[in-house]
Design an enzyme around this catalytic site. Sequence first.
Site, PDB file in Angstrom:
ATOM      1  N   CYS A 147      28.572 -35.868  -1.575  1.00  0.00           N
ATOM      2  CA  CYS A 147      28.905 -36.855  -0.542  1.00  0.00           C
ATOM      3  C   CYS A 147      28.641 -38.293  -0.995  1.00  0.00           C
ATOM      4  O   CYS A 147      29.346 -38.802  -1.865  1.00  0.00           O
ATOM      5  CB  CYS A 147      28.146 -36.523   0.731  1.00  0.00           C
ATOM      6  SG  CYS A 147      28.967 -37.082   2.222  1.00  0.00           S
ATOM      7  N   HIS A 207      28.569 -30.030   2.164  1.00  0.00           N
ATOM      8  CA  HIS A 207      27.192 -29.752   2.541  1.00  0.00           C
ATOM      9  C   HIS A 207      27.148 -28.275   2.878  1.00  0.00           C
ATOM     10  O   HIS A 207      28.113 -27.568   2.744  1.00  0.00           O
ATOM     11  CB  HIS A 207      26.786 -30.572   3.768  1.00  0.00           C
ATOM     12  CG  HIS A 207      26.820 -32.032   3.549  1.00  0.00           C
ATOM     13  ND1 HIS A 207      25.866 -32.685   2.820  1.00  0.00           N
ATOM     14  CD2 HIS A 207      27.694 -32.969   3.946  1.00  0.00           C
ATOM     15  CE1 HIS A 207      26.141 -33.974   2.799  1.00  0.00           C
ATOM     16  NE2 HIS A 207      27.249 -34.178   3.462  1.00  0.00           N
TER      17      HIS A 207
END
Lengths: 469, 247
Positions: free
Chosen positions: B99, B198
């Site tokens: 990310c 994630h």
Amino acid sequence: MRKARLFMALFAAKILVFIIKILGRGKGTALPGRVALKIYPGLISDLSSRIGKGVIVVTGTNGKTTTNNMIARILEAGGCRVLINREGANLITGIATAFAREMDFLNSRAFDYACLEVDEAAFPGVASRVRPRCVVITNFFRDQLDRYGELDRTIALVRNALKEMEGIRLVLNADDPLVAQMGRSTGLQSVFYGVAEHGGVTSQGAAAREAKFCPFCGHELAYRYYQYSQLGAYGCPGCGFSRPDPDVEGTSPRRGGSFTQCRVRFRQGSSVSLEVPVYGMYNLYNALAAYSTALLLDMDPQRAAVFLKGYRPATGRMERFDYRGKQVYLNLVKNPTGFNEGIGALVEMSDGGLDVMIAINDNDADGRDISWLWDVDFEILADCQDRINFVCSGLRAEEMALRLKYAGIQEFRLMVESDFNEAVSRVLNGGAGKACILSTYTALWPVERILSGYANRDQTPAEYLPHVS
Amino acid sequence: MPIGIRPRLNICHMYPDLLNLYGDRGNIMAYRMRCLWREIEVTIHQVNIGDSVDFERMDFIFLGGGSDREQNLMAADLVEKSGALQAAIEDGVPLLAICGGYQLLGKYYKTLAGDVIPGLGLLDLYTEGGETRLIGNVAVEVDLGGVTQRITGFENHSGRTHLGRLDPLGKVLAGHGNNGRDGMEGARYKNVICSYLHGPMLPKNPFITDYLIACAVKRKWSIPLKPLNDSIEMSATNVMLKRLLGN
Ligand SMILES: [Zn+2]
């Protein structure tokens, strides 16, 4: 015209509440309120202005329901008529439902207080309508990130809403810097509660600590000790912001069989013994918040303590059941801090063996992202795993088992059983002396229904408890 | 590897105090456990702002994401270390960036308002801010080390990342991926893996974890990785694949 609309709105909401009840469709807390607000947007402000002595709002991340129910319990036992939004209906629609359900057009039921638990993100909208007399803030932890974005933003929402309000009183957790800052940043009169240093505090901060930086100057906060998570005795080396001296402070907390106890110091030197029939430090904080609110509303300190002792936990707040002599606890989990609290209780009660069920759903109300399970300290359970059997259930049962595997729990202790009925029956009939069920929000209701079919809810009436010494 | 001495890997966890969103620390846990289960010892080096670190000595570097403020603090510190980090990457040190960490390795992040925030420029990619957040469960088909597998995770990002001369990590089967348009997810360069997933990524997808461990082991010794029983991992992945893809 306004009156006609109010009448229509109440009428529609009441019919919907009735229909939902007959159909037995879930808890049905949002729909009647949503319809009523469509018909008459002024519903909440109109009805809340009828509340005689004022509206009390409880917000924050964890402990809202418990704190709110404790406040209502004290006020009701003291002879007041209290309107309350029960069981987590804490968005604007749920609050509209509570008002519409409890009040009628002719105002034949006069309420002294309304005790409302309000979701942090819904707080600005609700507060501007109900114009609370007092706002209680429990704590701020990370919760369901995919819904709210960042914690900073949530806190700013609450702070900005409070700045718009005049003359209200705040009841604030002195030990949480994110909450305590509200006193200074809003300039509102505040009552602070907290827990004094005791044998159980640590000098080590948790990994998932939320408040590392001063909310005023951004400097890293220095801690003398931690209670849990970011709660503790903090100070900012940059600007001097520090834990306020609590007006109401719990000292030497102690845990009994199924209650938590402490002394409470307040008003320069007065002191009373406080006991609540629930597990855990976090519930002591909830009790202190409720007790501080009662003092703020001029309740007698001794009587308030006695009333608090008669509090009974709401569904899924370490609620106790009995299954053929086996104690079974049901607890809601919704974020890492709350889950860690639940795990602490598991470890405490695991001595005589424990059957544990963990039910994880990922519906909207649970948070669709379950990555937060990796911020929970399941590793603590690895040390006492030879006394525990685990059943993982819910839509993400496999993922929960995976988390426990990487926490060091041996695979033969892990069972995956997606079906709630099967899973509940396994923990009830497991060989251990006690059982504990931890569940996310949308799994809680089906699990509770199944559990109460098998087991008896523990309902020791308050009157049978010995009086406060 | 001398007989009787257990191999040991050095794990570098970048900014664990700052970058702790979305259970990212689970990646470190998974890497560590899968080493321990194979009797490979690990030492975890936590690197926070101001700490010095010898990237060349590391066998695995993990860089996660954080909220905006925390990410800015971390970026300022990492700029000073970027020369050493680049050398380690070129030398084949395995690195996982998730990310915000992924975006930072690229050339720049252009916000919606048009401001350009420079990245470390270590990888040929750039990111632009988007109007909406790309949120939800993801399934990706990945080729790694000659094996094709489907992996799952959860994405939550507003940045849209575009790759230059770089391979993606995989093909999006469900979800948005890098930018919601070109059907690609993540990026690869030497032993670097970048992703928006994630979940966290490594515990859910042991295939990626083992690839990263194998890369590290191969650089030091010639020992094969012992296979592990991954039935729990597989069933967790299959539940999500079935939900997303219906098979
Ligand atoms: Zn400061």
